[in-house]
Design an enzyme around this catalytic site. Sequence first.
Site, PDB file in Angstrom:
ATOM      1  N   CYS A 135       0.734  -1.213   0.060  1.00 37.19           N
ATOM      2  CA  CYS A 135      -0.072  -0.237  -0.064  1.00 37.19           C
ATOM      3  C   CYS A 135       0.807   1.305   0.113  1.00 37.19           C
ATOM      4  O   CYS A 135       0.648   2.284   0.484  1.00 37.19           O
ATOM      5  CB  CYS A 135      -0.883   0.049   0.984  1.00 37.19           C
ATOM      6  SG  CYS A 135      -2.184  -1.378   1.120  1.00 37.19           S
ATOM      7  N   ASN A 136       1.943   1.296  -0.625  1.00 36.15           N
ATOM      8  CA  ASN A 136       2.902   2.405  -0.815  1.00 36.15           C
ATOM      9  C   ASN A 136       3.581   2.310  -2.165  1.00 36.15           C
ATOM     10  O   ASN A 136       4.618   1.928  -2.078  1.00 36.15           O
ATOM     11  CB  ASN A 136       4.021   2.248   0.183  1.00 36.15           C
ATOM     12  CG  ASN A 136       4.617   3.580   0.373  1.00 36.15           C
ATOM     13  OD1 ASN A 136       4.927   4.225  -0.497  1.00 36.15           O
ATOM     14  ND2 ASN A 136       5.362   4.001   1.515  1.00 36.15           N
TER      15      ASN A 136
END
Length: 820
Positions: free
Chosen positions: A424-425
């Site tokens: 999630c980055n």
Amino acid sequence: MAGGAAPRGAELLDFARFWDSSSQPLAYGYGQRSLRELRAHEFGRLAGTVYLDHAGTTLFPQSQLTSFINDLTENIYGNPHSQNISSKLTHDTVEQVRYRILAYFHTSPEDYSVIFTAGSTAALKLVAEAFPWVSPGPESSGSRFCYLTDSHTSVVGMRTIATAMNVTSIPVRPEDVWSAQRQDAASSNPDCQIPHLFCYPAQSNFSGTRYPLSWIGEVKSGQRCPASTPGKWFVLLDAASYVSTSPLDLSVHQADFVPISFYKIFGFPTGLGVLLVNNRVAPLLRKTYFGGGTAAAYLAGEDFYIPRQSVAERFEDGTISFLAVIALKHGFDTLERLTGGMGNIQQHTFTLAQYTYTALSALHYPNGSPVVRIYCDSKFSSPDVQGPVINFNVLDYNGKIIGYSQVDKMASLYNIQVRTGCFCNTGACQRHLGISDKMVKKHLQAGHVCGDNVDLIDGQPTGSVRISFGYMSTLEDAQAFLRFIIATWLHPSDGQPFPQAIPGEAGTPPAESKAQSAVPATVDRCSPSPQQDAATDSEVQNDSFTTVDAVGLHLPLPEAARIQQTPSEKAAGVLDGGLGPHVITNLYLYPIKSCAALEVTSWPLGNHGLLYDRGWMVVNHNGICLSQKQEPRLCLIQPFIDLQQRIMIIKAKDQSADTTATLSLVNEAQYLLINRSSVLELQQQLKYSDENGKEELFPVKDLISRFRANIITKGTRAFEEEKWDEISIGSLHFQVLGPCHRCQMICINQKTGQRNQDVFQKLSESRERKVNFGVYLMHMSLDLSSQCFLSVGSQVFPVLKENVELHNLPASEKHQDVTS
């Protein structure tokens, strides 16, 4: 290289030697109480497992849960919005926890307010919605929303709300903030009060990089500007990852907004976080919606609403999760009692991370090339600049990246739990892996989405592997992980099965996993055809080989009595796999998901494939499907279907049980076909020498059973099946949907439940890191008004694809590998 000298760098780094050579003051453990004792008393469920995903969530200790449960059983906690005695107890306890949270971060109610949220993501959304954005106008260009590109998705997502307010969003690269020219605060324009917001993480959840907390004061004072725009800067410090293993002093670093998720710190409760708001900023926040508990007064028939005075009461819509808040008290108490505080945790976890980083960096192949590529900015020089997170990709002998999905599956064979992907980055993932914006879009067009297992596209990685340590992590965890890397990539396999597991020894892949004993497994029906009734739940009995309650079947077929079941010796197939007529040699169905195969010579088709194929599953008491991925000994459960009597009989060897396994149940397609020639080619790659040096081969039937296919054919070249577009078998026509992307279940011997990683590893090496074997089929006509059969000996007629391109991303790889 088996049996020869170990390659350079293959030795496990001695911890004492590392300790003595470190220039950084190190600490390991928490004083008098040994970590072994801590793990035994508080985390007994970790026995035999190496858990290295603490950045995802840490684990809760047993005593924390026990203390919380005792609290709930001894007290009555009512809704805090009521006025009775139990409600007053809840209100007072919640307020005490608010004070406890502020004290934990070295601040007080005079400086900060605590707003309970559903987690840090909800806290970030709240800031985006309530921040006093100024839209562009005649007199100003409006507010700016700036965020570090090395930010969690939940931070980047705030820009959609800013955009709705016509506010410009500016992504800022870490190197740009580092190089931003510091200026005298006096040079800023004090008359311009247009509010701007800068968001950055205290710790990158991708690499563990810790960004300076001094940026808070520098940005707020105007000494360091994320963007050349006059106005007043506010700072949001995303502390969710950082505070899981480090203390945060808000009396020194006074960020305006600090979102936190408590499961990162305590492991329990989940779904609870806070937004800490600097009280100097709180009056500027705007609230549009109001819910239960936030109103001092309002009218239903008129647009009249007066909010409550305190910040928390204004922004906590509805009844908060008050029992979860009460659980936080026990989290703080237990963490302090076990470790002595977050300062000790920071030193302990950094020591483990620095040791593991040093050892990983030293691993090289005999040709001198590194075994891993580590993505970091700090070289793990200090806990001030690096958290206990190591992000990397494994390389092969030639320096090519091995897909993270393959590493994850291999790690699971050693009972090592890691995290893979982009975490999630996307911003940090792009920066470290060299993925351009154009490539991200290309990967999406190829079928890759966040969270899937498509790890390589055109040889380029789409993500990486992350390990992270928590306060209960041990040196044994770190060394088990390092031994896994060394054994898998520096010591070539010799075809021997895994060594027997030592009970309780983490990181040793068990030859035999144990089934759950405290929770009896039951058989549930899944994906039934319209003709099928629900199955009877049946528990496995404790006999050496026990027949379980028969499950009734309804098969409206007058021909049912003539259908034959046969042991494989009677199957019309030749084990040498030589070319000749292209025919079906074996037929298998798997009535119970992940259990043993039922071999037949002729079998009817149903609406979902072979009739009754994967029609049932074994579930635990929560209704969660059990799979061989976590419970290998399911293969010892043997179902038999008697179509004449319309019953299914289940037999199982007597096994002890104390392990739970979970897996969602989804099938990729109706049928799975494998080619005997492909099996024979793999067999040649798996040659090994016995104890006398004699060359041995894996038994063909052993290999076939591991791939759990429905249809086995012979008469075509190895892997030619991947070039097919469709096939005909008699009057039946099947579309080929693509190759089956295999999981670690192919490492399980279906007769014994023992694991051997060589099958997976060799297949990965030979298939260019994509562990494909077999193809999925879909019956092209589902009109079963007249009964159709598949039979051994039937001839197979394939149709080749018009444009065969084996390097394209197959459609089947757009999904998780799920057939079991």
